[in-house]
Design a protein around this motif. Structure first.
Motif, PDB file in Angstrom:
ATOM      1  N   GLN A  96     -13.446 -28.178 -31.414  1.00 47.78           N
ATOM      2  CA  GLN A  96     -13.550 -29.356 -32.288  1.00 47.78           C
ATOM      3  C   GLN A  96     -13.493 -30.695 -31.566  1.00 47.78           C
ATOM      4  O   GLN A  96     -12.932 -30.809 -30.496  1.00 47.78           O
ATOM      5  CB  GLN A  96     -12.377 -29.320 -33.296  1.00 47.78           C
ATOM      6  N   GLU A  97     -14.045 -31.693 -32.233  1.00 48.76           N
ATOM      7  CA  GLU A  97     -13.907 -33.074 -31.736  1.00 48.76           C
ATOM      8  C   GLU A  97     -12.469 -33.542 -31.903  1.00 48.76           C
ATOM      9  O   GLU A  97     -11.722 -33.011 -32.726  1.00 48.76           O
ATOM     10  CB  GLU A  97     -14.839 -34.005 -32.523  1.00 48.76           C
ATOM     11  N   GLU A  98     -12.170 -34.561 -31.164  1.00 46.40           N
ATOM     12  CA  GLU A  98     -10.842 -35.196 -31.250  1.00 46.40           C
ATOM     13  C   GLU A  98     -10.563 -35.688 -32.679  1.00 46.40           C
ATOM     14  O   GLU A  98     -11.461 -36.121 -33.367  1.00 46.40           O
ATOM     15  CB  GLU A  98     -10.822 -36.428 -30.336  1.00 46.40           C
ATOM     16  N   GLY A 100       1.286 -26.029 -32.634  1.00 46.35           N
ATOM     17  CA  GLY A 100      -0.172 -25.949 -32.637  1.00 46.35           C
ATOM     18  C   GLY A 100      -0.650 -24.522 -32.568  1.00 46.35           C
ATOM     19  O   GLY A 100      -1.493 -24.085 -33.358  1.00 46.35           O
ATOM     20  N   ILE A 118      -8.829 -20.612 -33.815  1.00 47.83           N
ATOM     21  CA  ILE A 118      -8.377 -20.870 -32.441  1.00 47.83           C
ATOM     22  C   ILE A 118      -9.540 -21.403 -31.628  1.00 47.83           C
ATOM     23  O   ILE A 118      -9.462 -22.463 -31.005  1.00 47.83           O
ATOM     24  CB  ILE A 118      -7.804 -19.590 -31.805  1.00 47.83           C
ATOM     25  N   LEU A 119     -10.661 -20.693 -31.692  1.00 52.40           N
ATOM     26  CA  LEU A 119     -11.854 -21.157 -30.987  1.00 52.40           C
ATOM     27  C   LEU A 119     -12.325 -22.485 -31.556  1.00 52.40           C
ATOM     28  O   LEU A 119     -12.696 -23.394 -30.822  1.00 52.40           O
ATOM     29  CB  LEU A 119     -12.961 -20.104 -31.085  1.00 52.40           C
ATOM     30  N   ARG A 174     -14.149 -30.153 -22.811  1.00 56.07           N
ATOM     31  CA  ARG A 174     -13.116 -30.564 -23.777  1.00 56.07           C
ATOM     32  C   ARG A 174     -12.262 -29.374 -24.188  1.00 56.07           C
ATOM     33  O   ARG A 174     -11.060 -29.505 -24.396  1.00 56.07           O
ATOM     34  CB  ARG A 174     -13.783 -31.203 -24.999  1.00 56.07           C
ATOM     35  N   PHE A 175     -12.899 -28.234 -24.322  1.00 54.66           N
ATOM     36  CA  PHE A 175     -12.174 -26.984 -24.602  1.00 54.66           C
ATOM     37  C   PHE A 175     -11.117 -26.767 -23.511  1.00 54.66           C
ATOM     38  O   PHE A 175      -9.943 -26.504 -23.795  1.00 54.66           O
ATOM     39  CB  PHE A 175     -13.178 -25.832 -24.620  1.00 54.66           C
ATOM     40  N   LEU A 177      -2.440 -27.054 -24.519  1.00 57.53           N
ATOM     41  CA  LEU A 177      -1.692 -26.032 -25.262  1.00 57.53           C
ATOM     42  C   LEU A 177      -0.908 -25.120 -24.324  1.00 57.53           C
ATOM     43  O   LEU A 177      -0.320 -24.140 -24.746  1.00 57.53           O
ATOM     44  CB  LEU A 177      -2.638 -25.204 -26.124  1.00 57.53           C
ATOM     45  N   GLU A 200     -17.105 -18.032 -35.639  1.00 55.55           N
ATOM     46  CA  GLU A 200     -17.031 -19.292 -36.379  1.00 55.55           C
ATOM     47  C   GLU A 200     -15.826 -19.320 -37.316  1.00 55.55           C
ATOM     48  O   GLU A 200     -15.354 -20.380 -37.717  1.00 55.55           O
ATOM     49  CB  GLU A 200     -18.302 -19.523 -37.203  1.00 55.55           C
ATOM     50  N   VAL A 228      -9.154 -12.953 -28.577  1.00 57.64           N
ATOM     51  CA  VAL A 228      -8.738 -14.358 -28.512  1.00 57.64           C
ATOM     52  C   VAL A 228      -7.411 -14.546 -29.243  1.00 57.64           C
ATOM     53  O   VAL A 228      -6.496 -15.196 -28.754  1.00 57.64           O
ATOM     54  CB  VAL A 228      -9.821 -15.286 -29.133  1.00 57.64           C
ATOM     55  N   ARG A 269      -8.210 -29.221 -23.880  1.00 60.51           N
ATOM     56  CA  ARG A 269      -7.316 -28.925 -25.001  1.00 60.51           C
ATOM     57  C   ARG A 269      -6.488 -27.680 -24.739  1.00 60.51           C
ATOM     58  O   ARG A 269      -5.306 -27.631 -25.047  1.00 60.51           O
ATOM     59  CB  ARG A 269      -8.119 -28.710 -26.284  1.00 60.51           C
ATOM     60  N   LEU A 315     -10.251 -25.436 -30.427  1.00 60.51           N
ATOM     61  CA  LEU A 315     -10.486 -25.786 -29.036  1.00 60.51           C
ATOM     62  C   LEU A 315     -11.867 -26.405 -28.844  1.00 60.51           C
ATOM     63  O   LEU A 315     -12.108 -27.103 -27.873  1.00 60.51           O
ATOM     64  CB  LEU A 315     -10.333 -24.531 -28.166  1.00 60.51           C
TER      65      LEU A 315
END
Lengths: 134, 134
Positions: free
Chosen positions: B130-132, B105, B124-125, A51-52, A59, B120, A81, A55, B128
């Motif tokens: 995260q859930e939808e 974004g 940005i991390l 999923r990363f 982007l 954490e 990053v 996404r 990318l």
DNA sequence: CTGCACCCTGGATCCAGGTCCAGAGTCAAG
DNA sequence: CTTGACTCTGGACCTGGATCCAGGGTGCAG
């Protein structure tokens, strides 16, 4: 248990099965394991990673970029990053500026074109036919 | 006399020789004639046409688009040329909007990232990973 | 007439990011 | 056990727009 087949993984991440295997060939995503039959098995780690990738692609990152981002996030190098994101932002802004330049040119031409009559009166054709002006 | 070799044509239009032959294979540009040796010869008509192609490409038209535009300009169909330009403008605007969405974004993420500390804390991390949400 | 730059053809290769296929093996529901 | 859906591999193919190559022929200045 949260073990997924390649088809389940692909569906839950919203990509095609062939794409998952393509990412594997290109060192972006490795199965958690294999069954005795050779079937790939994935866990939640791989689902998140996939999923990363999806996404990041949305982007505007290339797969090369994403490979680098994944390595950085594995290393938890937050500063790098952030810099990667800034470089990508600058890149996106360049592309926008270029398209805006093109849009301006087209807009001017369309506004000036009567849309009928002789070809010589059409600024679109003329602009494309004209000599350079720097 | 204004007869050009393929090399002279390419230079005066600012494209590579291979590109001229590529355009010929793809029905965009035909030599005015050939020498007995088979060497291509071009006149000012072809030079103008090649420059037209180069400019249209710079405006974001594909070679398919350009083939159509050239046919229209041969037919002197000003109305249709204008419509083609409008379609291309709409297309460019879509691409700009998409890039602006991406820019927004990225911008938000970068602004929120401290650039140091725990992974954490890096939006940005997180974004990318995260859930939808939609 | 020599030498060098130029030109010819047809086909291969490149880039990114997949997509599709054949032929074979496997899993699970009924 | 059968059947149908799923998966495996390796490799071919796709888009767009060129770019490069080998192996040969040509044009022209000195």
């Amino acid at each position: 248990m949260t073990s997924l087949s390649i088809g389940q993984l692909a569906e839950q991440a919203g990509v095609a099965i062939d794409t998952v295997r393509y990412y594997e060939r290109n060192d972006l995503l490795t199965p958690a394991g294999r069954l005795a039959s050779g079937y790939r098995r994935y866990g939640t780690t791989e689902l998140k990673r996939l999923r990363f990738i999806r996404r990041a692609k949305a982007l505007g990152f290339s797969l090369d970029d994403i490979r680098a981002l994944l390595a950085l996030s594995d290393e938890r190098d937050v500063a790098e990053v952030k810099r990667a994101a800034q470089r990508k932002l600058a890149d996106i802004e360049l592309r926008i500026a270029e398209l805006e330049r093109i849009r301006g040119g087209l807009h001017t031409l369309i506004a000036a074109c009567p849309g009928h009559g002789r070809a010589e009166a059409c600024p679109i054709l003329n602009a494309l036919t004209q000599e350079e002006s720097a």
